[in-house]
Write a protein that holds these residues in place. Structure first.
Motif, mmCIF file in Angstrom:
data_model
loop_
_atom_site.group_PDB
_atom_site.id
_atom_site.type_symbol
_atom_site.label_atom_id
_atom_site.label_comp_id
_atom_site.label_asym_id
_atom_site.label_seq_id
_atom_site.Cartn_x
_atom_site.Cartn_y
_atom_site.Cartn_z
ATOM 1 N N GLN A 149 0.829 -1.237 -0.057
ATOM 2 C CA GLN A 149 0.212 -0.089 0.154
ATOM 3 C C GLN A 149 0.853 1.305 0.137
ATOM 4 O O GLN A 149 0.398 2.203 -0.356
ATOM 5 N N GLN A 150 2.062 1.094 0.538
ATOM 6 C CA GLN A 150 3.082 2.314 0.514
ATOM 7 C C GLN A 150 3.885 2.180 -0.677
ATOM 8 O O GLN A 150 4.884 1.839 -0.769
ATOM 9 N N VAL A 151 3.308 2.688 -1.813
ATOM 10 C CA VAL A 151 4.051 2.723 -2.962
ATOM 11 C C VAL A 151 5.251 3.430 -3.115
ATOM 12 O O VAL A 151 6.309 3.298 -3.817
ATOM 13 N N GLN A 152 5.322 4.731 -2.107
ATOM 14 C CA GLN A 152 6.352 5.411 -2.076
ATOM 15 C C GLN A 152 7.535 4.947 -1.265
ATOM 16 O O GLN A 152 8.124 6.016 -0.813
ATOM 17 N N GLU A 153 7.298 3.874 -0.631
ATOM 18 C CA GLU A 153 8.251 3.567 0.218
ATOM 19 C C GLU A 153 9.712 3.330 -0.223
ATOM 20 O O GLU A 153 9.994 3.457 -1.227
ATOM 21 N N ASN A 154 10.456 3.607 0.695
ATOM 22 C CA ASN A 154 12.165 3.791 0.522
ATOM 23 C C ASN A 154 12.638 2.477 -0.002
ATOM 24 O O ASN A 154 12.149 1.374 0.436
ATOM 25 N N SER A 155 13.515 2.447 -1.354
ATOM 26 C CA SER A 155 13.894 1.079 -1.733
ATOM 27 C C SER A 155 14.923 0.436 -0.995
ATOM 28 O O SER A 155 15.046 -0.843 -0.961
ATOM 29 N N ARG A 156 15.642 1.177 -0.232
ATOM 30 C CA ARG A 156 16.253 0.462 1.034
ATOM 31 C C ARG A 156 15.603 -0.405 1.895
ATOM 32 O O ARG A 156 15.899 -1.368 2.137
ATOM 33 N N GLN A 157 14.350 0.177 2.225
ATOM 34 C CA GLN A 157 13.539 -0.592 3.282
ATOM 35 C C GLN A 157 12.910 -1.950 2.527
ATOM 36 O O GLN A 157 12.768 -2.895 3.053
ATOM 37 N N ILE A 158 12.686 -1.783 1.242
ATOM 38 C CA ILE A 158 12.290 -2.875 0.342
ATOM 39 C C ILE A 158 13.480 -3.875 0.247
ATOM 40 O O ILE A 158 13.241 -5.261 0.478
ATOM 41 N N ALA A 159 14.802 -3.377 0.074
ATOM 42 C CA ALA A 159 15.575 -4.353 0.138
ATOM 43 C C ALA A 159 15.882 -5.146 1.477
ATOM 44 O O ALA A 159 16.388 -6.437 1.571
ATOM 45 N N ALA A 160 15.684 -4.344 2.414
ATOM 46 C CA ALA A 160 16.071 -4.802 3.666
ATOM 47 C C ALA A 160 14.960 -5.888 3.997
ATOM 48 O O ALA A 160 15.210 -7.009 4.689
ATOM 49 N N LEU A 161 13.630 -5.726 3.604
ATOM 50 C CA LEU A 161 12.777 -6.748 3.790
ATOM 51 C C LEU A 161 12.855 -7.935 2.926
ATOM 52 O O LEU A 161 12.547 -9.124 3.484
ATOM 53 N N THR A 162 13.450 -7.680 1.797
ATOM 54 C CA THR A 162 13.678 -8.851 0.803
ATOM 55 C C THR A 162 14.660 -9.757 1.496
ATOM 56 O O THR A 162 14.643 -10.896 1.541
ATOM 57 N N GLU A 163 15.813 -8.835 1.874
ATOM 58 C CA GLU A 163 16.862 -9.919 2.752
ATOM 59 C C GLU A 163 16.220 -10.528 3.868
ATOM 60 O O GLU A 163 16.692 -11.893 4.089
ATOM 61 N N ARG A 164 15.331 -9.969 4.610
ATOM 62 C CA ARG A 164 14.538 -10.701 5.812
ATOM 63 C C ARG A 164 13.929 -11.622 5.384
ATOM 64 O O ARG A 164 13.999 -12.894 5.793
ATOM 65 N N MET A 165 13.107 -11.611 4.161
ATOM 66 C CA MET A 165 12.380 -12.662 3.618
ATOM 67 C C MET A 165 13.290 -13.937 3.121
ATOM 68 O O MET A 165 13.080 -15.149 3.497
ATOM 69 N N GLU A 166 14.504 -13.801 2.691
ATOM 70 C CA GLU A 166 15.422 -14.549 2.122
ATOM 71 C C GLU A 166 15.848 -15.354 3.430
ATOM 72 O O GLU A 166 15.958 -16.684 3.412
ATOM 73 N N ARG A 167 16.124 -14.827 4.591
ATOM 74 C CA ARG A 167 16.603 -15.551 5.799
ATOM 75 C C ARG A 167 15.327 -16.308 6.315
ATOM 76 O O ARG A 167 15.740 -17.517 6.780
ATOM 77 N N VAL A 168 14.119 -15.679 6.161
ATOM 78 C CA VAL A 168 13.011 -16.673 6.553
ATOM 79 C C VAL A 168 12.833 -17.965 5.708
ATOM 80 O O VAL A 168 12.730 -19.035 6.251
ATOM 81 N N GLU A 169 13.209 -17.790 4.371
ATOM 82 C CA GLU A 169 13.098 -18.844 3.492
ATOM 83 C C GLU A 169 14.040 -19.838 3.872
ATOM 84 O O GLU A 169 14.115 -21.048 3.819
ATOM 85 N N THR A 170 15.089 -19.456 4.199
ATOM 86 C CA THR A 170 16.494 -20.255 4.550
ATOM 87 C C THR A 170 16.151 -20.901 5.859
ATOM 88 O O THR A 170 16.340 -22.326 5.883
ATOM 89 N N GLN A 171 15.557 -20.307 6.757
ATOM 90 C CA GLN A 171 15.197 -21.050 7.774
ATOM 91 C C GLN A 171 14.062 -22.045 7.612
ATOM 92 O O GLN A 171 14.098 -23.362 8.327
ATOM 93 N N ILE A 172 13.198 -21.771 6.838
ATOM 94 C CA ILE A 172 12.062 -22.628 6.438
ATOM 95 C C ILE A 172 12.669 -23.936 5.602
ATOM 96 O O ILE A 172 12.485 -25.083 5.997
#
Length: 279
Positions: free
Chosen positions: A93-116
């Motif tokens: 919903q936050q289209v204008q969100e900072n790209s750095r935050q998106i990258a950080a979230l992507t990194e977090r998701m990768e960690r979660v997937e690795t844990q899974i």
């Protein structure tokens, strides 16, 4: 005392009555007769089976605790995933969100997937361990049958020439090449169970010896016709003897030996008449 005199004495009702009274009255004499009739291994068998049961129970408790811990970790991971999904919904919903935050979230998701992935592999390892344990416990019964069946057959004048363990459909069967009292060689296929009740064990061994792939394996391995079905159990429950007699399947118990003799064809090379099973 001649064998004839002994035979006459055993036929004497008075002697037999006094013998039975002595068994009831004299525990030491009764124990001596019992040890003459039963081998030390059979006497010790209930204790061995109980020890095995306790070991299996302890091992199952350990595995159960591991599974419970595993479930706790999965629940915690699921909760974390739900939080991540909520964050993703917010970011969508936050289209204008900072790209750095998106990258950080992507990194977090990768960690979660690795844990899974790591947790999934742990679950697979645990399942493989449980499978090996079940296989080992199952084979303990087969090993006991492989040890005891030649003795039971020998008591009836039969001789086991060779034996083999074969697995079909995930279950192990004991296959014996047996020399009958008349010199014929036949094949016994023994379905091994910890506990025997109901018709299913008898139906299983009859289905097994009807199976074309199994009969082909017997032929390749040089096991002779006819094929005789039997069931071996550590414990036999009410109704099993009647079912064995009805279906013509041999029934053997670890403690008592032969309970029901199998139906064996008289003509060389003939297979036993196999009744239809309910399955």
């Amino acid at each position: 005392m001649t064998p004839q005199m002994i035979e006459e004495l055993l036929q004497d009702p008075v002697f037999r009555l006094k013998f039975l009274e002595l068994l009831d009255r004299d525990p030491a004499f009764r124990e001596e007769v019992r040890r003459k009739l039963l081998t030390d291994e059979l006497l010790a068998l209930p204790e061995r089976v109980e020890r095995l049961r306790l070991e299996i129970h302890k091992e199952f408790e350990r595995v159960w605790r591991a599974i419970q811990e595993n479930n706790r970790q999965i629940a915690a991971l699921t909760e974390r995933m739900e939080r991540v999904e909520a964050q993703i919904a917010t970011l969508a919903q936050q289209v204008q969100e900072n790209s750095r935050q998106i990258a950080a979230l992507t990194e977090r998701m990768e960690r979660v997937e690795t844990q899974i992935a790591a947790l999934t592999e742990e679950v697979r390892d645990l399942r493989r361990t449980v499978g090996r344990m079940e296989e080992r416990w199952g084979l303990a019964h087969e090993n006991m049958a492989e040890d005891l069946m030649p003795r039971f057959l020998a008591s009836a004048g039969r001789r086991v020439r060779r034996s083999a363990m074969v697995q079909f459909d995930g279950e192990a069967d004991l296959v014996l090449e047996v020399e009958e009292t008349d010199g014929r060689r036949v094949t016994w296929v023994v379905e091994v169970k910890g506990r025997v009740w109901g018709p299913r064990p008898f139906e299983q061994v009859l289905e097994r010896i009807r199976d074309a792939a199994f009969r082909s394996w017997l032929l390749r391995e040089g096991f002779p016709e006819p094929v005789i079905p039997a069931v071996f159990g550590l414990a036999i429950y009410a109704g099993a003897e009647a079912m064995a007699q009805k279906l013509g399947v041999g029934l053997y118990e670890a403690r008592r030996g032969e309970v029901v003799a199998p139906r064996i064809p008289s003509a060389p090379g003939a297979s036993p008449s196999l009744p239809e099973t309910s399955g």
